[in-house]
Design a protein around this motif. Structure first.
Motif, PDB file in Angstrom:
ATOM      1  N   PHE A  34       0.812  -1.203   0.074  1.00 22.99           N
ATOM      2  CA  PHE A  34      -0.009   0.104   0.094  1.00 22.99           C
ATOM      3  C   PHE A  34       0.774   1.206   0.069  1.00 22.99           C
ATOM      4  O   PHE A  34       2.038   1.285   0.604  1.00 22.99           O
ATOM      5  CB  PHE A  34      -0.867  -0.113   1.153  1.00 22.99           C
ATOM      6  N   TYR A  36       0.054   5.054   1.604  1.00 24.41           N
ATOM      7  CA  TYR A  36      -0.785   5.906   2.100  1.00 24.41           C
ATOM      8  C   TYR A  36      -0.252   7.448   2.076  1.00 24.41           C
ATOM      9  O   TYR A  36       0.938   7.656   2.080  1.00 24.41           O
ATOM     10  CB  TYR A  36      -1.028   5.504   3.577  1.00 24.41           C
ATOM     11  N   GLN A  38      -0.521  11.441   3.865  1.00 17.99           N
ATOM     12  CA  GLN A  38      -1.150  12.153   5.059  1.00 17.99           C
ATOM     13  C   GLN A  38      -0.851  13.474   4.613  1.00 17.99           C
ATOM     14  O   GLN A  38       0.476  14.047   4.616  1.00 17.99           O
ATOM     15  CB  GLN A  38      -0.309  11.626   6.295  1.00 17.99           C
ATOM     16  N   PHE A  89       3.458   7.343   3.053  1.00 19.62           N
ATOM     17  CA  PHE A  89       3.893   6.000   3.679  1.00 19.62           C
ATOM     18  C   PHE A  89       3.816   4.835   3.056  1.00 19.62           C
ATOM     19  O   PHE A  89       2.649   4.673   2.126  1.00 19.62           O
ATOM     20  CB  PHE A  89       3.211   5.865   4.899  1.00 19.62           C
ATOM     21  N   TYR A  93       0.733  -5.595   4.265  1.00 19.89           N
ATOM     22  CA  TYR A  93       0.165  -6.394   5.333  1.00 19.89           C
ATOM     23  C   TYR A  93       0.760  -7.602   4.678  1.00 19.89           C
ATOM     24  O   TYR A  93       0.342  -8.257   3.690  1.00 19.89           O
ATOM     25  CB  TYR A  93      -1.153  -6.070   4.798  1.00 19.89           C
ATOM     26  N   LEU A 102      -0.506  -3.559   9.826  1.00 17.86           N
ATOM     27  CA  LEU A 102       0.138  -2.922   8.666  1.00 17.86           C
ATOM     28  C   LEU A 102       1.746  -2.593   9.101  1.00 17.86           C
ATOM     29  O   LEU A 102       1.641  -1.914  10.452  1.00 17.86           O
ATOM     30  CB  LEU A 102      -0.587  -1.875   8.196  1.00 17.86           C
ATOM     31  N   PHE A 104       4.440  -0.227   8.375  1.00 16.88           N
ATOM     32  CA  PHE A 104       4.736   1.095   7.626  1.00 16.88           C
ATOM     33  C   PHE A 104       6.594   1.218   7.366  1.00 16.88           C
ATOM     34  O   PHE A 104       7.216   1.263   8.457  1.00 16.88           O
ATOM     35  CB  PHE A 104       4.414   2.267   8.439  1.00 16.88           C
ATOM     36  N   GLY A 105       6.733   2.016   6.463  1.00 14.00           N
ATOM     37  CA  GLY A 105       8.079   2.734   6.365  1.00 14.00           C
ATOM     38  C   GLY A 105       8.063   3.753   7.080  1.00 14.00           C
ATOM     39  O   GLY A 105       7.068   4.224   7.757  1.00 14.00           O
ATOM     40  N   GLN A 106       9.261   4.689   7.086  1.00 12.82           N
ATOM     41  CA  GLN A 106       9.250   5.677   7.726  1.00 12.82           C
ATOM     42  C   GLN A 106       8.754   6.944   7.229  1.00 12.82           C
ATOM     43  O   GLN A 106       8.652   8.088   7.905  1.00 12.82           O
ATOM     44  CB  GLN A 106      10.785   6.077   8.034  1.00 12.82           C
ATOM     45  N   GLY A 107       8.188   6.903   6.211  1.00 12.18           N
ATOM     46  CA  GLY A 107       7.380   8.019   5.575  1.00 12.18           C
ATOM     47  C   GLY A 107       8.615   8.885   5.033  1.00 12.18           C
ATOM     48  O   GLY A 107       9.618   9.133   5.104  1.00 12.18           O
TER      49      GLY A 107
END
Lengths: 114, 120
Positions: A34, A36, A38, A89, A93, A102, A104-107
């Protein structure tokens, strides 16, 4: 364990420039992947997803292809806009016993200038 | 999609106090998740809350510090107890929904707007 690694940020681009944000992952089995986004002051929104190898997720001009051979899911957009400024991000999953968790990567912070 | 609301949206609290964050979903869901996003950092899962059972906590998070309630299929609370400045974060509620007609992996996870907590 499962992990996601994103390219270091922040990324600063001019409007209409080409965007690539790299994402690689480590997972057992065949995870779903995925992206995402923000936006400032907001929660996370699903941007796009891919559930199996060679799938291409796309939305709002963004694309990412699930590459099992390179364990990557790089995000691309051909022409960014100021409104694309946000934190992005990458996430996976793994399914199975992860019960919806989930990872996540560090963004990556993206700033687009006019 | 799922509409998720959180209360409060933000708060400033004193060290040593506790804050309870509420998460409301517009439809019934089996699994609800609580994440923490520390300043400039990624999201870290705190715990998974299933209705009718105790929450399952991730490594590094304990029930005494982050008690969770899940009284029904549309609501959950997370309490941040005995707060310190290190607890200053955004706390996000999330739900997982299986897409209608999809395989077990065609799920999506939706996030609430988050609660921005500052501890002085």
């Amino acid at each position: 364990g499962d992990s996601v690694t994103q390219m270091e940020g922040p990324v600063t681009l001019s409007e209409e420039a080409f965007l690539t944000i790299n994402c690689t992952y480590t997972a057992t089995g065949y995870p779903s992947l995925f992206w995402y986004v923000q936006y400032p002051g907001e929660g996370l929104q699903l941007l796009l997803k891919a559930t199996k190898a060679d799938d291409k997720g796309s939305n709002k001009g963004f694309e990412a292809t699930y590459r099992k051979e390179t364990t990557s899911f790089h995000l691309e957009k051909g022409s960014v806009q100021v409104s694309d400024s946000a934190v992005y991000f990458c996430a996976l999953y793994a399914g199975g016993t992860s019960y919806g968790k989930l990872t996540f990567g560090q963004g990556t912070i993206l700033t687009v200038h006019p | 999609s799922a509409v998720i609301s959180q209360k409060p949206s933000r708060d400033i609290c004193q060290r040593g106090t506790s804050l309870t964050i509420q998460c409301q979903v517009d439809s019934q869901v089996t699994m609800m998740f609580w994440y923490r996003q520390q300043p400039g950092q990624s999201l870290t899962l705190i715990a998974t809350a299933n209705q009718g059972s105790e929450a399952t906590y991730e490594s590094g998070f304990v029930i005494d510090k982050f008690p969770i309630s899940r009284p029904n299929l549309t609501f959950s609370t997370l309490t941040v107890s005995n707060m310190s400045p290190e607890d200053s974060s955004i706390y996000l509620c999330s739900v997982r929904r299986l897409l209608a007609g999809g395989a077990s992996n065609t799920n999506e996870q939706f996030f609430g707007p988050g609660t921005r907590l500052t501890v002085l």
